[in-house]
Motif scaffolding. Structure first.
Motif, PDB file in Angstrom:
ATOM      1  N   UNK A   1      -4.489  12.224   4.806  1.00 41.37           N
ATOM      2  CA  UNK A   1      -5.129  13.538   4.818  1.00 41.37           C
ATOM      3  C   UNK A   1      -4.540  14.429   3.726  1.00 41.37           C
ATOM      4  N   UNK A   2      -5.149  15.590   3.528  1.00 43.97           N
ATOM      5  CA  UNK A   2      -4.659  16.517   2.514  1.00 43.97           C
ATOM      6  C   UNK A   2      -3.294  17.087   2.883  1.00 43.97           C
TER       7      UNK A   2
ATOM      8  N   UNK B   1       0.825  -1.207   0.000  1.00 37.64           N
ATOM      9  CA  UNK B   1       0.000   0.000   0.000  1.00 37.64           C
ATOM     10  C   UNK B   1       0.862   1.261   0.000  1.00 37.64           C
ATOM     11  N   UNK B   2       1.970   1.252   0.769  1.00 34.07           N
ATOM     12  CA  UNK B   2       2.879   2.391   0.780  1.00 34.07           C
ATOM     13  C   UNK B   2       4.140   1.985   0.020  1.00 34.07           C
TER      14      UNK B   2
ATOM     15  N   UNK C   1      -2.500   8.960  -3.706  1.00 30.96           N
ATOM     16  CA  UNK C   1      -1.773  10.216  -3.599  1.00 30.96           C
ATOM     17  C   UNK C   1      -0.276   9.954  -3.653  1.00 30.96           C
ATOM     18  N   UNK C   2       0.483  11.033  -3.839  1.00 25.52           N
ATOM     19  CA  UNK C   2       1.940  10.983  -3.825  1.00 25.52           C
ATOM     20  C   UNK C   2       2.431  12.048  -2.854  1.00 25.52           C
ATOM     21  N   UNK C   3       3.244  11.636  -1.888  1.00 24.91           N
ATOM     22  CA  UNK C   3       3.786  12.559  -0.902  1.00 24.91           C
ATOM     23  C   UNK C   3       5.255  12.817  -1.230  1.00 24.91           C
ATOM     24  N   UNK C   4       5.603  14.071  -1.492  1.00 28.39           N
ATOM     25  CA  UNK C   4       6.967  14.446  -1.848  1.00 28.39           C
ATOM     26  C   UNK C   4       7.736  14.862  -0.594  1.00 28.39           C
ATOM     27  N   UNK C   5       8.988  14.389  -0.488  1.00 28.18           N
ATOM     28  CA  UNK C   5       9.839  14.696   0.652  1.00 28.18           C
ATOM     29  C   UNK C   5      11.194  15.195   0.157  1.00 28.18           C
ATOM     30  N   UNK C   6      11.873  15.962   0.985  1.00 27.02           N
ATOM     31  CA  UNK C   6      13.171  16.529   0.612  1.00 27.02           C
ATOM     32  C   UNK C   6      14.298  15.618   1.085  1.00 27.02           C
TER      33      UNK C   6
END
Length: 310
Positions: free
Chosen positions: A267-268, A190-191, A215-220
Motif C-alpha cells: 500500500x501507499x 521479491x522482498x 517501491x522502496x520502504x525506508x526504516x530507521x
C-alpha cells in the motif's frame, strides 16, 4: 614534483576514506538506543546455546566431534514449514563480527513447534559434505509436489559464497547434501533488505523471471532477514537499531534487538509496528523473526534465540 604529487594523492585518498568511514558509521546508527517492548510467554530456546546430536550416527552420517560447551552460537536465519517444523542456521562466522564460539563449525537445527515444550535439535548431514567449513548465513525451504522438503542454505566456506542444497529426511532427522551452487550472481527474492541503506525493496517477479522494482520502504534501523507471516501476509523483520555495537562488541553495552511487523507493505502507507525490542539484556543482535500459528521465533547473529507464544 613526483613525490609532492604522490603525497597529494595520498592525502586525497585518506580524506575519501575518512568520509566513507563517517558515512558508514552514520549508517550503522551507533547512537540509537531502544526502549524495551516485551512479549509475554517468552523463553530462550534450549539447544541454541548448546547444540549437539541426540542420535547415534550411522556409517552414512557424520557427527559433531564436540559440543559447544554452553557457548551461544546464534540463529542467524529461521524458516518455518507449513506443518510447524522450524529450521535454524547457526554458527555464522564473519571477520568483522563478534563470536562466542569462534572455533566451532556451523550447523542446521530443527524445532517442532507443535510440541508442548519444543526443543531445537541439530540435524545430521550426510557424509561427504565438509562440515568443518560450514558457515551458514541464510536459509530457505522448498516443498515439491511429492511433499519432499529441500533446504537452500547460503554458505561462506573460507568466507567465499555458495548455496548448499539439502534434502530433509524427516524419519532420520537428517539432511542429505545434494549440490553446491557457485555463481557470481545469486537469485534475489521479491522482498530485498538493504541493511546499510535501512531499506526494504519490493520487487515484482514476472513469468520470464525478470524483476521490476515496485517501491522502496525506508526504516530507521538496519534491516536484516525478512520473513512472511503465512496467515496475514505481513512482513517480519529482524533489525539492528545500533549496528556499530555488532562490530565493536562490549559485553557491558551489547547490541540491541528489534523486530518489526510491516502490514500492507504494497500500500501507499504500510503500517510498521514494533513487535519486540530489547537493549541486549536478553537478546543481542536480532537478525530474523518468523511466526507460525501464533508462535514467534527470534534469532540472532551470534547470541541466543527466543521463543514466544503470541
Amino acid at each position: 614534483m613526483g613525490r609532492l604529487l604522490a603525497l597529494s594523492l595520498l592525502g586525497i585518498a585518506l580524506a575519501l576514506l575518512g568520509e566513507r568511514f563517517l558515512a558508514l558509521r552514520n549508517r550503522l546508527k551507533a547512537s540509537r538506543e531502544v526502549e524495551s517492548v516485551d512479549l509475554p510467554n517468552c523463553h530462550l530456546i534450549k539447544g541454541i546455546g548448546l547444540y549437539s546430536l541426540s542420535c547415534v550416527a550411522t556409517e552414512f552420517y557424520v557427527t559433531r566431534a564436540q559440543e559447544l560447551a554452553g557457548e551461544e552460537a546464534g540463529a542467524e536465519d529461521i524458516d518455518i514449514l507449513p506443518n510447524g517444523l522450524a529450521f535454524f542456521s547457526v554458527g555464522l562466522k564473519c571477520p568483522s563480527l563478534h563470536s562466542f564460539a569462534p572455533d566451532k563449525p556451523g550447523g542446521i537445527l530443527m524445532m517442532d513447534l507443535n510440541e508442548e515444550n519444543p526443543r531445537a535439535l541439530e540435524l545430521r548431514i550426510s557424509r561427504g559434505f565438509n562440515l568443518a567449513l560450514f558457515n551458514p548465513h541464510g536459509i530457505s525451504t522448498f516443498i515439491d509436489s511429492d511433499d519432499t522438503v529441500y533446504l537452500f542454505v547460503v554458505n561462506h566456506p573460507e568466507f567465499k559464497n555458495t548455496v548448499e542444497i539439502f534434502k530433509f529426511e524427516e524419519e532420520e532427522n537428517s539432511l542429505l547434501h545434494l549440490k553446491t551452487i557457485k555463481h557470481e550472481l545469486l537469485p534475489r527474492f521479491i522482498y530485498v533488505a538493504d541493511i546499510l541503506a535501512h531499506e526494504i525493496h519490493v520487487l515484482e517477479k514476472h513469468p520470464n523471471m525478470n524483476l521490476t522494482q515496485l517501491k522502496v520502504l525506508k526504516l530507521d534501523t538496519l534491516v536484516d532477514n525478512l520473513s512472511i507471516d503465512p496467515s496475514s501476509g505481513d512482513v517480519l523483520v529482524g533489525c539492528h537499531p545500533n549496528g556499530q555495537k555488532l562490530f565493536v562488541y562490549d559485553p557491558k553495552n551489547p547490541p540491541s534487538s528489534e523486530v518489526l511487523r510491516i502490514q500492507n507493505i504494497l500500500s501507499e502507507k504500510p503500517t510498521v509496528t514494533t513487535v519486540y525490542a530489547n537493549n541486549g539484556s536478553v537478546l543481542q543482535g536480532s537478525s530474523v523473526a518468523s511466526v507460525y500459528d501464533k508462535k514467534l521465533l527470534i534469532g540472532t547473529l551470534y547470541h541466543r534465540a527466543l521463543y514466544c507464544e503470541l
